[in-house]
Enzyme design. Structure first.
Site, mmCIF file in Angstrom:
data_model
loop_
_atom_site.group_PDB
_atom_site.id
_atom_site.type_symbol
_atom_site.label_atom_id
_atom_site.label_comp_id
_atom_site.label_asym_id
_atom_site.label_seq_id
_atom_site.Cartn_x
_atom_site.Cartn_y
_atom_site.Cartn_z
ATOM 1 N N HIS A 146 48.600 36.488 36.573
ATOM 2 C CA HIS A 146 48.407 35.165 37.179
ATOM 3 C C HIS A 146 48.578 34.025 36.171
ATOM 4 C CE1 HIS A 146 47.233 36.666 41.083
ATOM 5 N NE2 HIS A 146 46.298 37.428 40.559
ATOM 6 N N ARG A 200 46.657 42.406 30.545
ATOM 7 C CA ARG A 200 46.856 42.796 31.940
ATOM 8 C C ARG A 200 48.313 42.564 32.288
ATOM 9 N NH1 ARG A 200 43.610 40.591 37.224
ATOM 10 N NH2 ARG A 200 44.616 38.619 36.692
ATOM 11 N N ASP A 243 55.066 48.401 23.529
ATOM 12 C CA ASP A 243 55.912 48.251 22.348
ATOM 13 C C ASP A 243 55.612 46.962 21.590
ATOM 14 O OD1 ASP A 243 57.140 50.680 22.694
ATOM 15 O OD2 ASP A 243 59.032 49.889 23.446
ATOM 16 N N GLU A 299 41.120 46.555 43.523
ATOM 17 C CA GLU A 299 41.013 45.225 44.113
ATOM 18 C C GLU A 299 41.092 45.234 45.639
ATOM 19 O OE1 GLU A 299 42.995 42.099 41.512
ATOM 20 O OE2 GLU A 299 44.230 43.858 41.066
ATOM 21 N N ASP A 315 40.184 39.608 44.847
ATOM 22 C CA ASP A 315 41.088 40.258 45.799
ATOM 23 C C ASP A 315 40.341 41.242 46.685
ATOM 24 O OD1 ASP A 315 43.919 39.348 45.556
ATOM 25 O OD2 ASP A 315 43.603 39.851 43.465
#
Length: 260
Positions: free
Chosen positions: A50, A75, A89, A154, A180
């Site tokens: 987000h 996240r 990575d 969620e 959520d």
């Protein structure tokens, strides 16, 4: 010269004698990340779901917090093989994958983060920060020791499957997202609705019964303390953008007043 990577968040949770409290970095700013890193929190969440973050800005934030005694987690925007490979990575040792509602989805996430034969993570450690360009001995063979993988429940479906999700090999913890979850239960915008709180606590019980640490997002201090008392091992208690917004509003109130 051989290098050692920092302990993972999985290891910190296993050793913790109290709930670990974290801050959310949603601004995409390395400066904000460094400010949050020096605040004394236990962990930080760098958000790609987000927030206006791409690979370069996440890397800059990982650099910014690396000099402080705080553990960063990233996240990712979705449970996708290429995204998870790229973020790992970059040198992210701890990742959180949103919107996981079934054990099968959790197994897919675990595979994306693991090298063959256990998983499908692409091999590029010689080229990437994850193994410090092959300066971490045995990174490919011991890759699972250097990262921890968390998934986020969620939805109401996810709460119902919490025990099975938590039991998936390669998943190191399960994080509840009340925003959520509230929406999926018909309570949009009401993260502390009694039915939502009850669902979160039911998930805690299922997750911890599987021997897996449970976490949650809770910006309301009373809710955060209640969740800590109810078994949450790690809680996200504030965000850089929210702190800035509320602080700026307080300045306006203090010096201008409520009437313009």
């Amino acid at each position: 010269m051989p290098l050692q990577l920092s302990p993972t968040f999985r290891e910190q949770l296993a050793q913790a004698e109290r709930t670990l409290y974290g801050g959310w970095i949603c601004s995409g700013s390395p400066v904000a990340a460094e400010i949050m890193a020096g605040a004394g929190l236990d962990w930080l969440l760098i958000d790609m779901e987000h927030a206006p973050n791409g690979l370069q800005s996440v890397l800059a934030q990982l650099h910014a917090v690396s000099g402080y005694p705080v553990t960063p987690m990233v996240r990712v925007p979705a449970g996708e093989t290429v995204i998870i490979k790229q973020v790992l990575d970059l040198g992210a040792q701890n990742i959180l994958v949103p919107m996981v509602s079934t054990a099968e989805q959790a197994r897919e996430v675990a595979a994306m983060a693991a090298y063959p034969p256990a998983g499908v993570r692409g091999v590029g450690s010689a080229l990437s920060r994850s193994a410090r360009w092959n300066r971490v001995p045995g990174y490919l063979q011991n890759g699972a020791e250097h990262i921890s993988v968390f998934v986020q429940i969620e939805t109401a479906e996810g709460v119902g499957n919490a025990a099975e999700i938590a039991a998936v090999e390669g998943i190191d913890g399960v994080f509840l997202g009340p925003s959520d979850l509230a929406a999926s239960m018909g309570h949009l915008g009401a993260q502390t609705h009694p039915e939502v709180v009850t669902a979160v606590k039911e998930a805690f019980t299922a997750i911890t019964s599987a021997g897996t640490p449970a976490g949650v997002n809770a910006f309301d201090p009373a809710a955060a303390r209640d969740y800590a008392d109810s078994g949450a091992s790690w809680i996200l208690v504030g965000a850089d953008v929210a702190l800035l917004a509320r602080g700026a509003e307080q300045l306006a109130t203090d010096f201008i007043g409520t009437e313009n």
